[in-house]
Design an enzyme around this catalytic site. Structure first.
Site, short mmCIF file in Angstrom:
data_model
loop_
_atom_site.label_atom_id
_atom_site.label_comp_id
_atom_site.label_asym_id
_atom_site.label_seq_id
_atom_site.Cartn_x
_atom_site.Cartn_y
_atom_site.Cartn_z
CG HIS A 50 35.50 38.45 44.68
ND1 HIS A 50 35.96 39.22 45.72
CD2 HIS A 50 35.28 39.32 43.66
CE1 HIS A 50 36.01 40.48 45.34
NE2 HIS A 50 35.62 40.57 44.08
CD GLU A 51 34.84 38.27 39.95
OE1 GLU A 51 33.96 39.04 39.52
OE2 GLU A 51 35.89 38.68 40.46
CG HIS A 88 31.12 41.31 42.05
ND1 HIS A 88 31.08 42.53 42.69
CD2 HIS A 88 32.43 40.93 42.09
CE1 HIS A 88 32.30 42.86 43.10
NE2 HIS A 88 33.13 41.90 42.75
#
Length: 166
Positions: free
Chosen positions: A67-68, A71
């Site tokens: 997820h990170e 980003h």
């Protein structure tokens, strides 16, 4: 897991799933409470909540890392890196990252305090989780002055049962 092991894990996941290198720092941040991790826009570093790894295991933690990294890679390529952007949602689904992380028991310390107020004019009871400056605010119903009544501690278990029922 140490910060060095975390760094190598993030680099490995980045190369395996994103086919791009992770060139910044990844570390654990003990102050993170309600989130599994965060991407820092200025430094491009990643911070992770170690308690997510401890409570939910490596598989769930890898989902947070993905997820990170979504980003991270989207921001560096100039694409939509925010949760609401379609680029982010597509990439997250493609790599199999987690959209949300689990709630750690006891991590969010809700004090269980409730502040009780009452309107002087119409008598409307006002119950708040946070304190209210009675000099700045007035009653929404009639515009009367608000009077502080009491601060009380609410039993969290009873409150959670009420939320589940209604």
């Amino acid at each position: 897991m140490t910060d060095e092991e975390l760094q190598s894990l993030v680099q490995e996941i980045s190369l395996t799933y994103f086919h791009r290198p992770f060139r910044h720092r990844a570390k654990f941040n003990a102050r993170l409470r309600t989130t599994g991790g965060r991407y820092l826009l200025q430094s491009h570093n990643l911070e992770f909540n170690e308690r997510q790894l401890v409570h939910f295991g490596l598989d769930a933690f890898v989902g947070i890392v993905k997820h990170e990294l979504c980003h991270y890679h989207l921001h560096l390529t100039g694409s939509g890196y925010r949760h609401r952007d379609s680029d982010f949602r597509k990439l997250l689904q493609m790599v199999g990252g987690s959209r949300f992380c689990g709630t750690i028991p006891g991590a969010v310390n809700l004090s269980g305090l409730r502040y009780m107020y009452q309107c002087k004019k119409c008598g409307l009871p006002i119950i708040r989780k946070r304190r209210l400056d009675t000099r700045r605010y007035v009653c929404a119903k009639c515009g009367g002055k608000i009077l502080f009544i009491q601060k009380e501690r609410v039993n969290q278990n009873k409150e959670n049962e009420k939320e589940k029922k209604g």
